[in-house]
Scaffold this motif. Structure first.
Motif, mmCIF file in Angstrom:
data_model
loop_
_atom_site.group_PDB
_atom_site.id
_atom_site.type_symbol
_atom_site.label_atom_id
_atom_site.label_comp_id
_atom_site.label_asym_id
_atom_site.label_seq_id
_atom_site.Cartn_x
_atom_site.Cartn_y
_atom_site.Cartn_z
ATOM 1 N N PRO A 16 33.863 51.036 42.424
ATOM 2 C CA PRO A 16 33.531 50.005 41.442
ATOM 3 C C PRO A 16 34.712 49.054 41.281
ATOM 4 O O PRO A 16 35.859 49.499 41.229
ATOM 5 C CB PRO A 16 33.301 50.793 40.146
ATOM 6 N N GLU A 17 34.432 47.787 41.253
ATOM 7 C CA GLU A 17 35.533 46.831 41.110
ATOM 8 C C GLU A 17 35.129 45.695 40.184
ATOM 9 O O GLU A 17 33.948 45.451 39.968
ATOM 10 C CB GLU A 17 35.947 46.284 42.470
ATOM 11 N N LEU A 18 36.134 45.017 39.652
ATOM 12 C CA LEU A 18 35.877 43.895 38.764
ATOM 13 C C LEU A 18 35.492 42.678 39.599
ATOM 14 O O LEU A 18 35.951 42.526 40.729
ATOM 15 C CB LEU A 18 37.120 43.580 37.931
ATOM 16 N N TYR A 19 34.657 41.815 39.032
ATOM 17 C CA TYR A 19 34.236 40.619 39.757
ATOM 18 C C TYR A 19 35.165 39.436 39.510
ATOM 19 O O TYR A 19 35.036 38.395 40.143
ATOM 20 C CB TYR A 19 32.809 40.245 39.376
ATOM 21 N N LYS A 20 36.049 39.575 38.552
ATOM 22 C CA LYS A 20 37.025 38.518 38.306
ATOM 23 C C LYS A 20 38.334 39.186 37.902
ATOM 24 O O LYS A 20 38.314 40.315 37.392
ATOM 25 C CB LYS A 20 36.539 37.553 37.215
ATOM 26 N N PRO A 21 39.466 38.519 38.137
ATOM 27 C CA PRO A 21 40.748 39.165 37.818
ATOM 28 C C PRO A 21 40.817 39.540 36.336
ATOM 29 O O PRO A 21 40.331 38.798 35.484
ATOM 30 C CB PRO A 21 41.786 38.089 38.163
ATOM 31 N N TYR A 22 41.416 40.690 36.076
ATOM 32 C CA TYR A 22 41.561 41.140 34.681
ATOM 33 C C TYR A 22 42.561 40.237 33.972
ATOM 34 O O TYR A 22 43.678 40.011 34.466
ATOM 35 C CB TYR A 22 42.050 42.588 34.661
#
Lengths: 76, 210
Positions: free
Chosen positions: B145-151
């Motif tokens: 699972p990964e973020l779709y935009k930088p944190y």
């Protein structure tokens, strides 16, 4: 009340029961799939059931000439 | 079920659903003539009561989806959830999950978009994850699972203000870089690791203190 209208009302009831079952499932088991199913498919089916009922009742009222344009014209 | 807001909404939803079910089952089994009386009861069972169940249920579901246990119910999140619940872990996720204030919904608090429609945009992002999960193969373990935009550091700054008096030297020196997200709070050498997955990609972080 015509059999067609009664059939529609019964179908609306069955669809509403399916929708309610999906909504209750999400309340008793609040995990991703039940929640997504209840908030999309469940509420969609529920909306269709209400529309179907309203259409059936409108048809019944039309049949009974409550919603009809036909009125007795006064004699000249 | 508890008497918190979601608990009460849950109870309202179930009560409305039970009422509607009673009316609908009565109509289907008893088959009364469709006179005004039956029509009004049916309207109640097909309109206000299911709508009430849906509204209260949506409220309860929205609250429930903020809970850490809800995020943990997807098996791809198991390593993240186990780390967050671990008493020994030193990751940022675990430290924040120990908060008596928001530890039970730490995933949501740290990953929510703030603003007026924050909850909705966060849930839409979550839906995209679910869609990706079922349309791509995440079961092989190759894709995490990964973020779709930088944190964004702005999320950290909601609770940890940047310009507080007595800020450490590093914060003062890198003030502009932190403000522009060029340097992240969870970066190597700063406050990371945030999750165990970051330790796998940056082994040096495993030894670092948050």
């Amino acid at each position: 009340m015509s059999p067609k209208i009664e059939r529609r009302v019964r179908l609306a009831c069955i669809l509403a029961l399916v929708a309610l079952a999906l909504m209750v499932w999400s309340q008793l088991q609040p995990t991703p799939i039940p929640v997504i199913v209840a908030m999309s498919i469940g509420q969609g089916i529920g909306t269709i059931s209400l529309i179907l009922y309203l259409v059936a009742i409108a048809g019944d009222l039309k049949q009974a000439r409550v919603l009809s344009d036909e009125r007795e014209k006064p004699k000249a | 079920m508890t008497f918190s807001t979601p608990g009460i909404l849950n109870l309202v939803a179930l009560t409305c659903a039970a009422g509607a079910t009673g009316i609908l089952v009565w109509y289907l089994l008893a088959r009364p003539a469709l006179k005004t009386h039956a029509k009004l009861w049916l309207f109640l069972g097909l309109g206000p009561l299911p709508i009430g169940a849906a509204l209260a249920g949506n409220g309860a579901n929205f609250e429930e989806t903020k809970e850490r246990r809800f995020c943990a119910s997807c098996h791809v999140m198991t390593p993240y959830a186990e780390d967050a619940a671990s008493a020994d872990s030193r990751t940022l996720a675990s430290l924040h999950s120990k908060s008596p204030w928001f530890g039970h919904e730490s995933c949501y608090v740290c990953h929510a978009d703030y603003g007026m429609f924050g909850t909705v945009t966060t849930k839409l992002g979550g839906m995209r994850h679910v869609w990706d999960f079922y349309t791509n193969d995440w079961t092989t373990g190759e894709r995490k699972p990964e973020l779709y935009k930088p944190y964004s550091n702005a999320t950290c700054n909601e609770c940890h203000p940047r310009d507080k008096p007595g800020a450490p030297m590093e914060h003062q020196v890198h003030k502009a870089a932190i403000a522009s997200d060029e340097v992240n709070c969870y970066s190597s050498g700063c406050h990371g690791p945030v999750h165990p997955s970051q330790m796998e990609s940056e082994p040096a972080l495993a030894e670092a203190k948050p």
